[in-house]
Design an enzyme around this catalytic site. Structure first.
Site, PDB file in Angstrom:
ATOM      1  CG  ASP A 117      45.641  40.602  34.161  1.00 49.66           C
ATOM      2  OD1 ASP A 117      44.863  41.340  34.783  1.00 49.66           O
ATOM      3  OD2 ASP A 117      46.417  39.809  34.723  1.00 49.66           O
ATOM      4  CG  ASP A 131      45.420  44.291  38.010  1.00 47.64           C
ATOM      5  OD1 ASP A 131      44.849  43.795  38.998  1.00 47.64           O
ATOM      6  OD2 ASP A 131      45.751  43.626  37.008  1.00 47.64           O
TER       7      ASP A 131
END
Length: 161
Positions: A117, A131
Site C-alpha cells: 500500500d 483497492d
C-alpha cells in the site's frame, strides 16, 4: 466488444497497473515519503491483513478467500449486464487479483506475502490501485444493479421506492 472480453480486459489493465505501481513504490518509496498535494502523499507500507490492516497474519486464509471470491464473481458475471457494470466487475476482479498476487509472490512462503500500500491521504487508511479499483468497481456495479431493479419495478407497474 463482448461482455466477457470487457471484464477480462478491464481486469487485466487493473492488474497490470496495480503491479507496475507497486513495483515502483517498493523501489522509490523504501526510504522516503513523497508529499504531493493537500493531504495526499506517497508512503510505503506492507499490509498482511485485509481492509484497513485488520486480520494481520491471516495471509493464507485471505489468499484462499480471494481465489474463491474471484471465482464467484466470474461465475455470476452474467447477472451483471451493461458496459459500465462489466467495467465495474472487471475492476473488482482485477483489484482482487492484484492484491492476491502480492500475497502469493511478495513473501517467503505461499500466501505469506504482504500487500503493498502506498497512497496515503492521511485521513483514510493507506491503499493502492487495486483497492481503489475494487471500491470504484463495487460502487459502479451496485449503482447499475440499483438502476436495473428500479427499471424492472417501473416496467412491472410497481411504485418506485
Amino acid at each position: 466488444m463482448t461482455p466477457n472480453l470487457r471484464i477480462v480486459l478491464t481486469s487485466g489493465v487493473i492488474l497490470c497497473a496495480d503491479q507496475i505501481t507497486k513495483t515502483w513504490a517498493t523501489a522509490a518509496l523504501d526510504d522516503q515519503i513523497i508529499d504531493l498535494v493537500w493531504t495526499l502523499r506517497l508512503r510505503l507500507v506492507h499490509n498482511t491483513g485485509f481492509a484497513f490492516s485488520a486480520g494481520s497474519g491471516l495471509g493464507p486464509v485471505l489468499a484462499i478467500a480471494a481465489i474463491v471470491i474471484v471465482g464467484m464473481l466470474w461465475y455470476f458475471r452474467r447477472r451483471v449486464q451493461g458496459a459500465w457494470a462489466g467495467v465495474g466487475l472487471g475492476g473488482i476482479i482485477g483489484g482482487a487479483l492484484g492484491n492476491l498476487a502480492d500475497r502469493l509472490f511478495r513473501g517467503a512462503a505461499w500466501g505469506r506475502g504482504a500487500v503493498v500500500d502506498f497512497i496515503d491521504l492521511q485521513w483514510w487508511p493507506i491503499f493502492n490501485v487495486a483497492d481503489a479499483a475494487i471500491t470504484v468497481g463495487l460502487v459502479v456495479v451496485l449503482f447499475h444493479l440499483y438502476r436495473s431493479e428500479r427499471r424492472s419495478a417501473l416496467a412491472a407497474g410497481e411504485a418506485p421506492e
